[in-house]
Design a protein around this motif. Structure first.
Motif, PDB file in Angstrom:
ATOM      1  N   LEU A 113      10.179   0.174   0.808  1.00  0.00           N
ATOM      2  CA  LEU A 113      11.462  -0.468   0.526  1.00  0.00           C
ATOM      3  C   LEU A 113      11.930  -1.318   1.701  1.00  0.00           C
ATOM      4  N   MET A 114      11.813  -0.787   2.922  1.00  0.00           N
ATOM      5  CA  MET A 114      12.245  -1.528   4.108  1.00  0.00           C
ATOM      6  C   MET A 114      11.430  -2.803   4.294  1.00  0.00           C
ATOM      7  N   LEU A 115      10.109  -2.714   4.124  1.00  0.00           N
ATOM      8  CA  LEU A 115       9.267  -3.898   4.284  1.00  0.00           C
ATOM      9  C   LEU A 115       9.527  -4.909   3.176  1.00  0.00           C
ATOM     10  N   SER A 116       9.842  -4.415   1.979  1.00  0.00           N
ATOM     11  CA  SER A 116      10.161  -5.311   0.874  1.00  0.00           C
ATOM     12  C   SER A 116      11.468  -6.060   1.134  1.00  0.00           C
ATOM     13  N   VAL A 117      12.481  -5.333   1.595  1.00  0.00           N
ATOM     14  CA  VAL A 117      13.767  -5.961   1.900  1.00  0.00           C
ATOM     15  C   VAL A 117      13.609  -6.981   3.021  1.00  0.00           C
ATOM     16  N   ILE A 170       0.852  -1.199   0.000  1.00  0.00           N
ATOM     17  CA  ILE A 170       0.000   0.000   0.000  1.00  0.00           C
ATOM     18  C   ILE A 170       0.886   1.247   0.000  1.00  0.00           C
ATOM     19  N   ALA A 171       1.950   1.200   0.809  1.00  0.00           N
ATOM     20  CA  ALA A 171       2.906   2.310   0.827  1.00  0.00           C
ATOM     21  C   ALA A 171       3.612   2.444  -0.519  1.00  0.00           C
ATOM     22  N   ALA A 172       3.939   1.303  -1.139  1.00  0.00           N
ATOM     23  CA  ALA A 172       4.602   1.322  -2.438  1.00  0.00           C
ATOM     24  C   ALA A 172       3.708   1.956  -3.498  1.00  0.00           C
TER      25      ALA A 172
END
Length: 529
Positions: A518-522, A136-138
């Motif tokens: 980005l942080m949650l994806s990583v 959602i943030a992305a």
């Protein structure tokens, strides 16, 4: 909800494209004149689920893996812009014999091109996609970035940015004074898309808390802003706005020019209504004067005779430079200030012209193929070099914007700090009684709130209005009405933040969503390994 999301995620081929198209078209209901922002709480969760299912083969290159997400975003954008901008074709029907051939290019070509921005938004988001709130943030980051780019790439056309759907009434407009359009676009997409979490239920509590918090902050700040005592007005201005409602089929007809001018003069010279003072400023719409002053100097004399001592007229005109036997004329779409002696005291030319409407890009090349500008009038316009505030009676400074210049936040912000009010003159009669004039007015209205300045708006056939610094309509004339409105306008700047700080805030909000995504994806990828 899980079952519905699962069915949407598994869609493929033309079914996926159709659902994306319909979701984009549905989101237009959040824009003026419908203002049904609840539709966006359906459109954006559907978009999230469609991107969930838009996966490529793991063995493919990055671009090939992102192509399905781009396609989903493009179809969403095509539906959104087709449903939101179909009215542009109305301008080509004013002179249908000459320009009806271009109707498919306007109806399909413009949405086709603009949809690439939303395709890139979905593709950018997909690079940081997760199975939780990170996606959602992305999506918020991707849309905020591409909406910002849409404001200046290829001359810029930030019409109907998603953030406007979150600001249908003054109560919900006040946050723009803190976030700017960049931040508002990011926040609007994030909140509209949060219901997608109801399907997977990952980060559901966090999403629900953010949903309530952001909406409460949006509404609460609006309530506080509108309830706060007004800043005492140091000065005031009595204004008359004239809306002549001239038929466009007669606009450039030499045989009726005198009648059009007489209509404008008559509406301007009427006695003020009960309890109203004689106006210090009279405002006419864009290209309202139906001839060149260089050809009709008697018109300036007539205006000087009509204006009372101390009065000023601001009028939209076509201004000519360089007329003469040995010099080619240059024409400008301008606003001129005419004093009570019938003298042009100042002029501001339109800086940001409409491609194909006011000038023909690559004119030397395209004219060889018989192409010409489509709608604006009998000549190509040249762009002005700069914009400056016009000095009004009592030393007030008005910053003029012609037609769609007012939809560009950066253009308005640049000069707003040197002015006490914003002036917008336009001629939306090209588009009739369609959503176009209402969308245009809404964006002008929000520029007033964004910069904390009152707005004076004169439109040939509507919507002409006076808007206060908080976005409230003081008085207005409806579409296709002919008449004038008189308003006593207190002048007091009420900007919450400087334009520079607002721009920084918007960028920080956008980057915050990008960093969170980005942080949650990583983290998700590290856990998967």
């Amino acid at each position: 909800m899980q079952r519905l999301a699962g069915r949407i995620i598994l869609l493929w081929g033309w079914r996926r494209a159709l659902v994306a198209f319909l979701a984009g078209a549905l989101a237009v209901l959040g824009q003026a004149p419908y203002d049904f922002f609840a539709a966006c709480f359906i459109s954006f969760p559907v978009l999230v689920w469609l991107i969930d299912g838009a996966t490529g083969d793991a063995s493919d290159s990055l671009l090939r893996r992102l192509r399905p997400a781009f396609a989903v975003g493009w179809w969403f954008g095509f539906g959104y812009f087709l449903a939101g901008l179909w009215w542009i074709g109305s301008a080509l029907l004013v002179e249908a014999d000459s320009f009806a051939w271009a109707l498919p290019f306007a109806l399909i070509g413009i949405p086709f091109a603009l949809a690439f921005f939303y395709g890139f938004a979905a593709m950018i988001a997909r690079t940081m996609w997760t199975n939780d709130i990170g996606r959602i943030a992305a999506l918020a980051f991707g849309f905020a970035l591409t909406e910002w780019l849409r404001g200046f790439l290829f001359t810029g056309f930030p019409w109907n940015a998603i953030g406007y759907a979150a600001m249908p009434v003054p109560l919900l407009m006040q946050s723009i004074s803190i976030t700017g359009m960049v931040g508002m676009n990011a926040l609007a997409v994030f909140v509209f898309a949060l219901p997608a979490l109801l399907a997977a239920r990952r980060h559901l509590r966090l999403g629900a808390a953010l949903f309530v918090l952001l909406i409460a902050a949006h509404v609460g700040f609006g309530f506080i802003s509108l309830s706060a005592p007004e800043t005492p007005a140091a000065r005031s201005l009595d204004v008359r706005i004239v809306q002549p409602a001239v038929d466009l089929s007669e606009k450039w007809d030499a045989s009726v020019r005198d009648r059009i001018f007489a209509t404008l003069m008559g509406l301007s010279a009427e006695a003020p209504g009960p309890g109203r003072q004689k106006p210090q400023l009279i405002l006419w719409p864009e290209t309202s004067v139906p001839f060149l002053f260089t050809e009709r100097p008697d018109a300036l004399t007539a205006l000087g005779d009509m204006l009372a001592p101390g009065q000023m007229l601001m009028a939209g005109v076509v201004r000519e430079e360089g007329s003469g036997a040995t010099t080619d004329s240059r024409y400008y779409n301008s606003v001129v200030a005419i004093n009570d002696k019938g003298e042009i005291a100042d002029a501001v030319d339109k800086v940001h012209l409409v491609p194909f409407g006011e000038y023909l890009p690559f004119a030397d090349l395209l004219s060889r193929f018989g192409l010409e500008q489509l709608v604006a009038g009998p000549m190509n316009f040249a762009a002005g070099n700069e914009r400056h505030a016009i000095m009004l009676p009592d030393g007030l400074r008005a910053l003029p914007f012609i037609c769609y210049e007012v939809i560009f936040p950066d253009l308005v912000e640049k000069g707003a700090k040197s002015a006490e009010l914003i002036v917008n003159v336009t001629n939306d009669a090209w588009f009739g009684d369609t959503p176009g004039p209402y969308q245009h007015f809404r964006q002008a209205q929000i520029r007033a709130v964004e910069n904390g300045l009152p707005l004076l708006r004169a439109a040939n056939n509507g919507i002409s209005a006076v808007v206060d610094p908080r976005g409230r309509i003081v008085d207005a004339l409806a579409i296709d009405a002919r008449g004038a409105i008189d308003v006593h306008l207190p002048i007091s700047a009420q900007a919450v933040l400087s334009s520079g700080q607002r721009r920084i805030n918007g960028m920080l909000i956008m980057l915050l969503f990008g960093m969170a995504a980005l942080m949650l994806s990583v983290r998700q990828r590290l856990r998967a390994n």
